[in-house]
Design a protein around this motif. Structure first.
Motif, mmCIF file in Angstrom:
data_model
loop_
_atom_site.group_PDB
_atom_site.id
_atom_site.type_symbol
_atom_site.label_atom_id
_atom_site.label_comp_id
_atom_site.label_asym_id
_atom_site.label_seq_id
_atom_site.Cartn_x
_atom_site.Cartn_y
_atom_site.Cartn_z
ATOM 1 N N SER A 70 -43.992 -24.896 14.463
ATOM 2 C CA SER A 70 -45.375 -24.885 13.587
ATOM 3 C C SER A 70 -45.104 -24.115 12.171
ATOM 4 N N CYS A 71 -44.171 -23.814 11.922
ATOM 5 C CA CYS A 71 -43.589 -23.044 10.877
ATOM 6 C C CYS A 71 -43.463 -23.868 9.489
ATOM 7 N N ASP A 81 -37.958 -32.654 0.921
ATOM 8 C CA ASP A 81 -38.302 -31.909 0.003
ATOM 9 C C ASP A 81 -39.905 -31.856 -0.479
ATOM 10 N N GLY A 82 -40.567 -31.399 -0.061
ATOM 11 C CA GLY A 82 -42.436 -31.516 0.019
ATOM 12 C C GLY A 82 -43.126 -32.603 0.768
ATOM 13 N N VAL A 83 -42.113 -33.360 2.008
ATOM 14 C CA VAL A 83 -42.533 -34.312 3.043
ATOM 15 C C VAL A 83 -42.468 -33.367 4.490
ATOM 16 N N ASP A 84 -41.500 -33.454 4.864
ATOM 17 C CA ASP A 84 -41.060 -31.938 6.167
ATOM 18 C C ASP A 84 -40.738 -30.428 5.669
ATOM 19 N N ALA A 85 -40.056 -30.331 5.080
ATOM 20 C CA ALA A 85 -39.687 -28.686 4.026
ATOM 21 C C ALA A 85 -39.958 -28.743 2.483
ATOM 22 N N MET A 86 -39.747 -27.906 2.379
ATOM 23 C CA MET A 86 -39.429 -27.031 1.484
ATOM 24 C C MET A 86 -38.171 -26.810 0.427
ATOM 25 N N VAL A 87 -37.168 -27.639 0.057
ATOM 26 C CA VAL A 87 -36.031 -27.699 0.293
ATOM 27 C C VAL A 87 -35.433 -27.561 -1.527
ATOM 28 N N ARG A 88 -34.884 -26.041 -1.307
ATOM 29 C CA ARG A 88 -34.034 -25.882 -3.029
ATOM 30 C C ARG A 88 -32.852 -25.357 -3.089
ATOM 31 N N ASP A 89 -32.391 -25.888 -4.288
ATOM 32 C CA ASP A 89 -30.653 -25.805 -4.777
ATOM 33 C C ASP A 89 -31.044 -23.678 -5.138
ATOM 34 N N TYR A 90 -29.375 -24.236 -4.548
ATOM 35 C CA TYR A 90 -28.645 -22.122 -3.796
ATOM 36 C C TYR A 90 -29.665 -21.321 -4.809
ATOM 37 N N SER A 91 -29.355 -21.394 -6.704
ATOM 38 C CA SER A 91 -29.969 -20.530 -7.124
ATOM 39 C C SER A 91 -30.724 -21.268 -7.694
ATOM 40 N N ASP A 92 -32.135 -21.181 -7.301
ATOM 41 C CA ASP A 92 -33.250 -21.668 -7.502
ATOM 42 C C ASP A 92 -34.542 -21.206 -7.003
ATOM 43 N N GLU A 93 -33.355 -19.763 -7.413
ATOM 44 C CA GLU A 93 -34.536 -18.539 -6.420
ATOM 45 C C GLU A 93 -36.329 -18.404 -7.210
ATOM 46 N N PRO A 94 -36.594 -18.454 -8.449
ATOM 47 C CA PRO A 94 -38.265 -18.841 -8.895
ATOM 48 C C PRO A 94 -38.073 -20.018 -8.256
ATOM 49 N N GLY A 95 -38.084 -20.869 -7.352
ATOM 50 C CA GLY A 95 -38.594 -22.300 -7.052
ATOM 51 C C GLY A 95 -38.742 -21.138 -5.605
ATOM 52 N N PHE A 146 -29.067 -28.503 8.950
ATOM 53 C CA PHE A 146 -30.791 -29.259 9.073
ATOM 54 C C PHE A 146 -31.474 -29.392 7.870
ATOM 55 N N GLY A 147 -30.707 -28.554 6.804
ATOM 56 C CA GLY A 147 -31.886 -28.398 6.049
ATOM 57 C C GLY A 147 -31.122 -29.959 4.705
ATOM 58 N N ALA A 148 -30.778 -30.390 5.321
ATOM 59 C CA ALA A 148 -29.862 -31.133 4.231
ATOM 60 C C ALA A 148 -30.538 -32.428 4.466
ATOM 61 N N SER A 183 -46.070 -28.307 7.614
ATOM 62 C CA SER A 183 -45.647 -27.922 9.138
ATOM 63 C C SER A 183 -45.917 -29.705 9.981
ATOM 64 N N ARG A 184 -46.647 -29.649 9.584
ATOM 65 C CA ARG A 184 -47.055 -30.490 10.874
ATOM 66 C C ARG A 184 -45.940 -31.801 10.721
ATOM 67 N N ALA A 185 -45.499 -32.475 9.384
ATOM 68 C CA ALA A 185 -44.497 -33.320 9.516
ATOM 69 C C ALA A 185 -43.219 -32.403 9.690
ATOM 70 N N GLY A 186 -42.885 -31.704 9.732
ATOM 71 C CA GLY A 186 -41.745 -30.556 10.803
ATOM 72 C C GLY A 186 -41.916 -30.955 11.659
ATOM 73 N N TRP A 187 -43.144 -30.237 12.142
ATOM 74 C CA TRP A 187 -43.071 -30.134 14.170
ATOM 75 C C TRP A 187 -43.010 -31.718 14.427
ATOM 76 N N GLU A 188 -43.248 -32.935 13.514
ATOM 77 C CA GLU A 188 -43.031 -34.064 13.962
ATOM 78 C C GLU A 188 -41.956 -34.840 13.973
ATOM 79 N N ARG A 189 -41.089 -34.252 13.177
ATOM 80 C CA ARG A 189 -39.918 -34.161 12.612
ATOM 81 C C ARG A 189 -38.956 -33.667 13.868
ATOM 82 N N VAL A 190 -39.282 -32.919 14.686
ATOM 83 C CA VAL A 190 -37.876 -32.564 15.025
ATOM 84 C C VAL A 190 -38.092 -32.414 16.782
#
Length: 302
Positions: free
Chosen positions: A210-211, A226-240, A220-222, A259-266
């Motif tokens: 539930s994280c 983004d914004g649905v079951d995780a937050m996916v940021r580009d490698y250089s996007d540290e501010p993001g 798996f991050g790929a 976190s609920r969408a991610g939990w359901e995804r796995v």
């Protein structure tokens, strides 16, 4: 699995009748080399000296294989872009998640905590983790940061943070899986900004606990949205990354949705399901192979 089978696949490719050769990798070495090229100066002299040989063997292993199975979509896309395989003879099949991290009821109540789960190695981008978490801890005085899987690096990890923040940082000793799961269940956010992962089981395991995950588009991050079951940021996007972590800590509605969408995804990623998917894929390819008497056909490339 892997470039060490380059010589073997080359030899098998010349046999008559030719067998169907499948390259099944838990990490696509040419893609890893591409994404970590900037880390060249961190390698030992021996590794830098032997890298051209390894690269040649890696490419040979894929060149002589007839089909490819990768652990994530990013690996499959790269293999296709390089011309190793076509869409009909390459498949992405995620790695299974161990039972300790599956079927756990969704946990909405969490401590105000960010967690990193993995070895403290160059491939995991430790400098990026420190830079981002320094900013998060400075911006959110309630936040704590914990590290799992890097017990031998505690001194190095703490040294990267200002003395005033170290009381809010905990590096766990080596823990059994049940205690890892219990620790993940307490954290709101799992931060995993790796340079490269073949799959990155830590991400799926944390999501099963539930994280809300903040990740880079590798392994798996790929495969996440983004914004649905995780937050996916580009490698250089540290501010993001900083912005996403702080938002997930501050906004319970946002965190619970992600976190609920991610939990359901796995929840479908049991080893039984993933092995069944792999067997079905092999069966489909074998049927096509046998129907053509082992001859290369459209969709199978040498």
């Amino acid at each position: 699995f892997g470039g060490e089978f380059g010589w073997l696949t080359r030899r098998l490719a010349g046999k008559k009748p030719r067998p169907l050769i499948v390259a099944h990798t838990d990490g696509l070495e040419p893609l890893q080399a591409h994404l970590t090229a900037h880390l060249e100066n961190t390698l030992s002299f021996k590794h830098r000296l032997t890298r051209p040989l390894h690269a040649w063997l890696d490419n040979m292993a894929f060149q002589y294989a007839d089909a490819f199975v990768g652990g994530c979509e990013a690996d499959v896309r790269f293999a296709q872009e390089k011309g190793f395989f076509k869409t009909t003879n390459a498949a992405s099949i995620n790695v299974g998640v161990d039972a300790e991290y599956l079927g756990i009821p969704f946990q909405s109540e969490k401590e105000h905590r960010v967690i990193f789960f993995g070895t403290w190695s160059q491939r995991k981008a430790p400098e990026r983790i420190v830079r981002v978490m320094n900013q998060v801890l400075a911006a959110d005085p309630r936040c704590t940061f914990e590290v799992l899987g890097a017990s031998g690096a505690a001194a190095a990890i703490l040294a990267g943070f200002p003395a005033a923040q170290r009381s809010r940082i905990k590096v766990h000793p080596k823990l059994p899986s049940r205690d890892v799961a219990a620790t993940l269940l307490k954290a709101k956010v799992m931060f995993f900004p790796s340079h490269y992962e073949g799959f990155g089981m830590a991400t799926s395991e944390a999501m099963g606990c539930s994280c809300a995950a903040v990740v880079t588009p590798t392994g798996f991050g790929a495969d996440l949205h983004d914004g649905v079951d995780a937050m996916v940021r580009d490698y250089s996007d540290e501010p993001g990354m900083v912005k996403n972590i702080l938002a997930l800590l501050a906004d319970d509605a946002l965190r619970l949705r992600i976190s609920r969408a991610g939990w359901e995804r796995v929840q479908t990623l049991s080893w039984q399901n993933q092995c069944r998917q792999l067997a079905e894929t092999y069966g489909h390819w074998l049927d096509a192979w046998d129907a053509n008497a082992g001859r290369l056909k459209a969709g199978f490339v040498q």
